[in-house]
Design a protein around this motif. Sequence first.
Motif, short mmCIF file in Angstrom:
data_model
loop_
_atom_site.label_atom_id
_atom_site.label_comp_id
_atom_site.label_asym_id
_atom_site.label_seq_id
_atom_site.Cartn_x
_atom_site.Cartn_y
_atom_site.Cartn_z
N UNK A 53 1.11 -1.34 0.58
CA UNK A 53 0.29 0.05 -0.14
C UNK A 53 1.26 1.05 -0.33
N UNK A 54 1.87 1.70 0.81
CA UNK A 54 3.21 2.46 0.80
C UNK A 54 3.72 2.72 -0.63
N UNK A 55 3.71 1.04 -1.29
CA UNK A 55 4.51 1.51 -2.22
C UNK A 55 3.80 2.47 -3.53
N UNK A 56 2.72 2.12 -3.30
CA UNK A 56 1.83 1.90 -4.52
C UNK A 56 0.64 3.70 -4.25
N UNK A 60 2.17 6.60 -6.69
CA UNK A 60 1.38 7.12 -7.32
C UNK A 60 1.85 8.74 -7.92
N UNK A 61 2.64 9.02 -6.62
CA UNK A 61 2.37 10.44 -6.22
C UNK A 61 3.66 10.78 -5.36
N UNK A 62 4.88 10.79 -5.93
CA UNK A 62 6.26 10.99 -5.07
C UNK A 62 6.11 11.74 -4.21
N UNK A 63 6.45 12.26 -2.42
CA UNK A 63 6.28 12.89 -1.43
C UNK A 63 7.27 12.63 -0.60
N UNK A 64 7.99 13.10 0.05
CA UNK A 64 9.26 12.64 1.35
C UNK A 64 7.32 12.20 1.54
N UNK A 67 7.82 8.62 0.81
CA UNK A 67 8.71 7.99 0.43
C UNK A 67 8.82 7.52 2.32
N UNK A 68 8.92 8.66 3.35
CA UNK A 68 8.98 7.87 4.48
C UNK A 68 8.24 6.63 4.83
N UNK A 69 6.99 6.72 5.03
CA UNK A 69 5.95 5.29 4.66
C UNK A 69 6.46 4.92 4.04
N UNK A 70 6.61 4.38 2.59
CA UNK A 70 6.85 3.37 2.57
C UNK A 70 8.61 3.12 3.98
N UNK A 71 9.33 3.83 3.21
CA UNK A 71 10.60 3.05 4.00
C UNK A 71 10.27 2.20 5.61
N UNK A 72 9.19 2.72 6.10
CA UNK A 72 8.41 3.08 7.79
C UNK A 72 8.14 1.19 7.18
N UNK A 73 7.50 1.38 6.03
CA UNK A 73 6.73 0.02 5.72
C UNK A 73 7.85 -0.72 5.57
#
Length: 196
Positions: A53-56, A60-64, A67-73
Amino acid sequence: MFTDDVNHNVATLTSLIISAQARHVPHGAYRVDPRDHLWFGYRCRQAADAKHKAWTCLKRRFSRRHKAQHRAACKTMARVATGARQSEAAVTKLLRSTDTRKAPGHDDVSPFLLKHCAEELTKPLTHIFRQCLQTSTWPAAWKEARVTSVNKKKDKGDPANYHPISLLSAVSKILERITAEQLTCHLEERHLISPQ
């Protein structure tokens, strides 16, 4: 409410608890993907779904923030997967440390075999142990014991000098040890054991 015999009272209380649980405790069905590894359980699936979900969102919309949410996930997924893999390592460790001098239980599974076939038995036993814990089921074969009498180092001719011991399944003892270690670790980490 509790006016009948003990069996009726237990059944009444159980039905009350179950109905309250169904109304007030969040629950849901979990399906296992046959392509998943044996160690990949419910927590791993939740972490993998959160990571996807974080990767999706990031795609869709790159933002800091995304990116932080994806890294944490990703970190959460790695931590959960490592913990799940460690359960397999714990089973292997306990199989290797099995005391071969112990007598087999009612199922006749030799502790010697468990110790020397630890690598081959780890995956199937881990799967069965997970299944037992997830379904809250203790297999009927592990409830049976071989009862034998042991002399108390006194006169062997006197029946009063013997006491019975129950020889349980060596496999069930491994699951008991895993459960005991996990519970003890949980209680000690959260300081839930009273000094008394």
